[in-house]
Scaffold this active site. Structure first.
Site, short mmCIF file in Angstrom:
data_model
loop_
_atom_site.label_atom_id
_atom_site.label_comp_id
_atom_site.label_asym_id
_atom_site.label_seq_id
_atom_site.Cartn_x
_atom_site.Cartn_y
_atom_site.Cartn_z
N ASP A 197 90.98 8.34 55.57
CA ASP A 197 90.60 8.59 54.19
C ASP A 197 89.24 7.85 53.62
O ASP A 197 88.97 6.58 54.08
CB ASP A 197 91.77 8.59 53.24
CG ASP A 197 92.57 9.77 53.20
OD1 ASP A 197 92.16 10.70 53.91
OD2 ASP A 197 93.53 9.81 52.41
N ASP A 199 88.45 6.66 50.95
CA ASP A 199 88.48 5.87 49.78
C ASP A 199 89.77 4.72 50.13
O ASP A 199 90.10 4.03 49.23
CB ASP A 199 89.08 6.81 48.34
CG ASP A 199 90.51 7.42 48.58
OD1 ASP A 199 90.82 7.18 49.81
OD2 ASP A 199 91.01 8.26 47.78
N TRP A 259 94.04 19.38 47.79
CA TRP A 259 94.89 18.10 47.75
C TRP A 259 96.33 18.47 48.15
O TRP A 259 96.96 19.22 47.41
CB TRP A 259 94.90 17.20 46.65
CG TRP A 259 95.64 15.89 46.80
CD1 TRP A 259 95.15 14.84 47.26
CD2 TRP A 259 96.97 15.85 46.58
NE1 TRP A 259 96.06 13.92 47.34
CE2 TRP A 259 97.08 14.54 46.78
CE3 TRP A 259 97.91 16.64 46.09
CZ2 TRP A 259 98.42 13.88 46.60
CZ3 TRP A 259 99.23 16.13 45.69
CH2 TRP A 259 99.42 14.76 46.06
N GLU A 262 98.83 18.50 53.98
CA GLU A 262 98.22 18.67 55.57
C GLU A 262 98.92 17.44 56.19
O GLU A 262 99.00 17.71 57.58
CB GLU A 262 96.75 18.53 55.50
CG GLU A 262 95.98 17.42 55.29
CD GLU A 262 96.36 16.45 54.15
OE1 GLU A 262 96.78 17.25 53.10
OE2 GLU A 262 96.10 15.32 53.79
N MET A 289 92.81 0.77 47.46
CA MET A 289 92.18 2.09 47.19
C MET A 289 91.17 1.89 46.07
O MET A 289 91.26 1.64 45.07
CB MET A 289 92.96 3.17 46.86
CG MET A 289 92.85 4.52 46.72
SD MET A 289 94.18 5.52 46.23
CE MET A 289 93.55 6.69 45.60
N ARG A 294 91.98 11.11 39.96
CA ARG A 294 92.77 12.05 40.84
C ARG A 294 92.47 13.45 40.85
O ARG A 294 91.89 13.68 39.86
CB ARG A 294 94.28 11.88 40.65
CG ARG A 294 94.95 10.58 40.63
CD ARG A 294 96.38 10.75 40.37
NE ARG A 294 97.01 11.67 41.55
CZ ARG A 294 98.28 11.48 42.13
NH1 ARG A 294 98.83 10.39 41.70
NH2 ARG A 294 98.59 12.56 42.88
C1 BGC Z 1 101.58 15.13 49.66
C2 BGC Z 1 100.61 14.35 50.55
C3 BGC Z 1 100.31 13.08 50.18
C4 BGC Z 1 101.57 12.28 49.59
C5 BGC Z 1 100.97 11.01 48.82
C6 BGC Z 1 102.73 14.36 49.13
O1 BGC Z 1 103.43 15.00 48.00
O2 BGC Z 1 102.13 16.27 50.22
O3 BGC Z 1 99.71 15.29 51.01
O4 BGC Z 1 99.46 12.60 51.01
O5 BGC Z 1 102.19 13.07 48.41
O6 BGC Z 1 100.09 11.26 47.65
#
Ligand code: BGC
Length: 348
Positions: A197, A199, A259, A262, A289, A294
């Site tokens: 990532d 960040d 988001w 994955e 981070m 968000r």
């Molecule tokens: C999501 C992930 C994410 C994680 C932490 C989960 O609910 O499915 O993709 O990385 O939360 O934020």
């Protein structure tokens, strides 16, 4: 004198004559051939002298070659040590608002087109760092600023790839990482891939950016969440997989737009292949981070739970083997390879 006496005298004289003749011919032979003997001697000497000098030359050459190869051996880099002596452990990270890309380039003169390998020892690991990206220029700058010296202290041969999603369709982190993998293997036979990532900045250089026998999750904790693993199966942020491990699971799914989900999908693929996720110790696998808002609204993948329910059915046909995209450009500025790509849009 009787006839007999006369014959005896003649034959005695004949003997003398034969003897004298023999002596003369020996003398003549000596005179005639003494020169040639010398010449022959010379002829023999000349090449033998040449052989001698050739031998000397050869000897010289051999000793020179030995010296050269000795020099070559010492010129040929020794393998870097098992543990880099350059590691410093936990370091204080700074995020200077005035920092520029030029500053980072000046600090990393040995990096060319995103790639680095130690000049003083032969790196034990070749690693491609893949960073999915769109409109996070400042995060990218901070990450490059910290990551380059961090990886150099680990004495790695590495290259950083930034995979930039063109257009304004919903962001698809996983598909960009598949693209990064497919593009990076065109450059070099990287044995290990770090899916990173933009960040997240590593705080401790004992968190080694190398692959393991099993897929590795490098983010045990981060500042924003009290340095605690978010949940047992969390596999997001920064992960390391060998070429074979990633190939075995058919990479990421291409279908997670927006988001979330994955990384969980990748975990299901990994577990389905009977691999187990490993992690470095919590005091080492720490990240900061870089602050940002968000993702909200339609940036969130509301379909993720449904998709996750289909992973076991879909993984074979959805992944590296079905990742279609159009490369718009591959630029190679000093600090990273910039792949700009059209990955389409949801349901395209
Ligand atoms: C999501 C992930 C994410 C994680 C932490 C989960 O609910 O499915 O993709 O990385 O939360 O934020």
């Amino acid at each position: 004198m009787g006839l007999c006496t006369a014959v005896k005298k003649v034959s005695r004289r004949g003997k003398y004559l034969v003897l004298i003749g023999l002596l003369l011919s020996v003398l003549a032979w000596i005179t005639t051939f003494s020169g040639e003997t010398d010449k022959t001697f010379n002829v023999i000497l000349a090449p033998s002298q040449t052989i001698v000098s050739e031998n000397k030359l050869r000897e010289k050459l051999i000793s020179q070659t030995a010296e050269t190869s000795r020099l070559n051996i010492s010129a040929e880099k020794e393998e870097c040590p098992e543990e880099s002596p350059l590691l410093v452990g936990a370091s204080k990270l700074s995020f200077e608002p005035s920092l520029t890309l030029k500053d980072v380039e000046n600090e990393n003169k040995e990096v060319t087109e995103g790639e680095y390998e130690p000049s003083y020892c032969k790196a034990k690991h070749s690693v491609a760092i893949l960073i999915p990206h769109r409109q996070r220029e400042k995060h990218l700058l901070y990450l490059l600023h910290h990551l380059h010296p961090f990886l150099q202290r680990q004495q790695l041969h590495y290259s950083i790839y930034v995979i930039h999603q063109a257009g304004d369709a919903t962001f698809n982190r996983a598909k960009l990482l598949n693209v990064g993998y497919l593009e990076a293997i065109k450059d070099f036979s990287w044995g290990c891939f770090i899916f990173h990532d933009v960040d997240l900045v590593p705080e401790n250089d004992h968190n080694l950016y190398i692959c393991d026998q099993q897929p590795k999750h490098l983010v045990v904790g981060r500042n924003a969440t009290g340095y605690k693993l978010r949940y047992k199966g969390y596999f997001g942020g920064v992960t390391a997989m060998t070429k074979d491990q990633f190939f075995k699971v058919n990479g990421f799914s291409n279908n997670y737009w927006g988001w979330g989900g994955e990384d969980d999908d990748l975990r299901v693929r990994v577990e389905q292949q009977k691999m187990t996720i490993v992690r470095p110790p919590a005091d080492v696998a720490r990240y900061t981070m870089v602050f940002h808002k968000r993702d909200t609204g339609n940036q969130i993948n509301k379909d993720r739970m449904r998709l996750l329910g289909q992973t076991l059915k879909m993984w074979r046909s959805d992944g590296l083997n079905s990742c279609s995209y159009k490369t718009l450009s591959v630029e190679r500025p000093p600090l990273y390879v910039n792949v700009t790509v059209d990955i389409g849009q949801p349901n395209s």
